[in-house]
Motif scaffolding. Structure first.
Motif, PDB file in Angstrom:
ATOM      1  N   ASP A   1       9.054   5.140  36.988  1.00  0.00           N
ATOM      2  CA  ASP A   1       8.303   5.058  37.792  1.00  0.00           C
ATOM      3  C   ASP A   1       8.716   4.837  38.820  1.00  0.00           C
ATOM      4  O   ASP A   1       9.267   5.822  39.663  1.00  0.00           O
ATOM      5  CB  ASP A   1       6.574   5.599  37.926  1.00  0.00           C
ATOM      6  CG  ASP A   1       6.122   6.477  36.472  1.00  0.00           C
ATOM      7  OD1 ASP A   1       7.616   6.951  36.141  1.00  0.00           O
ATOM      8  OD2 ASP A   1       5.511   5.929  36.391  1.00  0.00           O
ATOM      9  N   VAL A   2       8.951   3.845  39.381  1.00  0.00           N
ATOM     10  CA  VAL A   2       9.399   2.906  40.393  1.00  0.00           C
ATOM     11  C   VAL A   2      11.333   3.523  40.167  1.00  0.00           C
ATOM     12  O   VAL A   2      11.107   3.883  42.024  1.00  0.00           O
ATOM     13  CB  VAL A   2       8.870   1.611  40.530  1.00  0.00           C
ATOM     14  CG1 VAL A   2       9.631   1.248  41.965  1.00  0.00           C
ATOM     15  CG2 VAL A   2       7.881   1.713  40.590  1.00  0.00           C
TER      16      VAL A   2
ATOM     17  N   GLU B   1      13.033   5.509  39.002  1.00  0.00           N
ATOM     18  CA  GLU B   1      13.144   6.604  39.447  1.00  0.00           C
ATOM     19  C   GLU B   1      12.995   7.247  40.641  1.00  0.00           C
ATOM     20  O   GLU B   1      13.760   8.353  41.384  1.00  0.00           O
ATOM     21  CB  GLU B   1      12.153   7.691  38.258  1.00  0.00           C
ATOM     22  CG  GLU B   1      13.326   7.824  36.960  1.00  0.00           C
ATOM     23  CD  GLU B   1      12.122   8.401  35.670  1.00  0.00           C
ATOM     24  OE1 GLU B   1      10.939   8.805  36.198  1.00  0.00           O
ATOM     25  OE2 GLU B   1      13.423   8.548  34.641  1.00  0.00           O
ATOM     26  N   GLN B   2      12.059   7.059  40.930  1.00  0.00           N
ATOM     27  CA  GLN B   2      11.344   6.904  42.392  1.00  0.00           C
ATOM     28  C   GLN B   2      12.047   7.083  43.998  1.00  0.00           C
ATOM     29  O   GLN B   2      13.165   7.300  44.762  1.00  0.00           O
ATOM     30  CB  GLN B   2      10.306   6.970  43.005  1.00  0.00           C
ATOM     31  CG  GLN B   2       9.378   7.460  44.608  1.00  0.00           C
ATOM     32  CD  GLN B   2       8.797   6.853  44.898  1.00  0.00           C
ATOM     33  OE1 GLN B   2       7.872   5.807  43.379  1.00  0.00           O
ATOM     34  NE2 GLN B   2       8.160   6.989  45.810  1.00  0.00           N
TER      35      GLN B   2
ATOM     36  N   HIS C   1       7.260  -4.552  38.241  1.00  0.00           N
ATOM     37  CA  HIS C   1       5.753  -3.600  38.467  1.00  0.00           C
ATOM     38  C   HIS C   1       5.474  -3.406  36.790  1.00  0.00           C
ATOM     39  O   HIS C   1       4.637  -2.444  36.924  1.00  0.00           O
ATOM     40  CB  HIS C   1       6.973  -1.843  38.795  1.00  0.00           C
ATOM     41  CG  HIS C   1       7.137  -2.573  39.938  1.00  0.00           C
ATOM     42  ND1 HIS C   1       6.166  -2.291  41.524  1.00  0.00           N
ATOM     43  CD2 HIS C   1       8.386  -2.748  41.090  1.00  0.00           C
ATOM     44  CE1 HIS C   1       6.845  -2.292  42.484  1.00  0.00           C
ATOM     45  NE2 HIS C   1       8.118  -2.544  41.971  1.00  0.00           N
TER      46      HIS C   1
ATOM     47  N   PRO D   1       4.692  -1.460  32.971  1.00  0.00           N
ATOM     48  CA  PRO D   1       4.928  -0.801  32.732  1.00  0.00           C
ATOM     49  C   PRO D   1       4.942   0.793  34.010  1.00  0.00           C
ATOM     50  O   PRO D   1       5.697   1.858  32.915  1.00  0.00           O
ATOM     51  CB  PRO D   1       3.701  -0.261  31.983  1.00  0.00           C
ATOM     52  CG  PRO D   1       2.469  -1.291  32.957  1.00  0.00           C
ATOM     53  CD  PRO D   1       3.399  -1.847  33.344  1.00  0.00           C
ATOM     54  N   LYS D   2       5.022   0.153  34.897  1.00  0.00           N
ATOM     55  CA  LYS D   2       5.215   0.962  36.042  1.00  0.00           C
ATOM     56  C   LYS D   2       6.700   1.378  36.598  1.00  0.00           C
ATOM     57  O   LYS D   2       7.288   2.082  37.135  1.00  0.00           O
ATOM     58  CB  LYS D   2       3.876   1.406  37.155  1.00  0.00           C
ATOM     59  CG  LYS D   2       2.863   1.752  36.312  1.00  0.00           C
ATOM     60  CD  LYS D   2       1.711   1.173  37.681  1.00  0.00           C
ATOM     61  CE  LYS D   2       0.170   1.796  38.001  1.00  0.00           C
ATOM     62  NZ  LYS D   2      -0.429   1.181  38.962  1.00  0.00           N
ATOM     63  N   ALA D   3       7.402   0.476  36.511  1.00  0.00           N
ATOM     64  CA  ALA D   3       8.748   0.062  36.652  1.00  0.00           C
ATOM     65  C   ALA D   3       9.679   1.873  36.398  1.00  0.00           C
ATOM     66  O   ALA D   3      10.751   2.055  37.699  1.00  0.00           O
ATOM     67  CB  ALA D   3       9.445  -1.101  35.771  1.00  0.00           C
TER      68      ALA D   3
END
Length: 160
Positions: free
Chosen positions: A63-64, A66-67, A57, A59-61
């Motif tokens: 967020d992933v 935490e979700q 993922h 830079p979105k890791a």
């Protein structure tokens, strides 16, 4: 050590007596968001899983993760398990159903009513079958390149 050997993970690994991939993975985690390293330190996510999510993922890791942690807490778990990552259950189900889907598409293509489908639908089904065909050809090519010197195992015959 990455200061002296910035691009040579093999040299760092040699010095530390670990695998080069371990060096790469550690540097990825160290250079990623600090919150992810904190989650690993606090044993909320495994090192390996954190690195996989960073690779997948980018830079979105964070967020992933935490979700996924929120989903795992809602399920009563304290540690992030792979099944709580968004999309993993669907991907697992699709992978498991792929052989049956291929067989169904083969049957649809052989059916008399296939020609009555819209051209777009026919094209989509043909493209899917083409991907399967290419994968099967690649697999058979790999199998042909591996020589086997061992005799074939015969379970019908008892050894003497």
């Amino acid at each position: 050590m990455s200061r002296w050997y910035p691009d040579d993970h093999a040299m760092i690994a040699l010095r530390l007596e670990i695998w080069p991939s371990q060096v790469s993975d550690s540097l990825l985690l160290m250079n990623g968001p600090g919150a992810i390293a904190n989650y690993v330190r606090d044993d909320m996510i495994s090192f390996t899983h954190a690195v996989e999510l960073l690779k997948e993922h980018g830079p979105k890791a964070l967020d992933v993760i935490e979700q996924s942690l929120a989903r795992s807490k809602a399920a009563g778990k304290t540690k992030l398990m792979p099944r709580f990552v968004p999309g993993k259950m669907i991907k697992k189900a699709v992978t498991a159903a792929a052989p049956a889907m291929k067989a169904a598409i083969d049957d649809i293509k052989k059916d008399k009513a296939f020609s009555h489908l819209s051209p777009e639908t026919q094209q989509k089904l043909n493209e899917i079958l083409e991907k399967f065909k290419k994968a099967e050809e690649a697999e058979s090519k790999l199998n042909a390149e591996i020589p086997t010197d061992e005799p074939e195992l015969n379970l019908d015959k008892a050894e003497v």
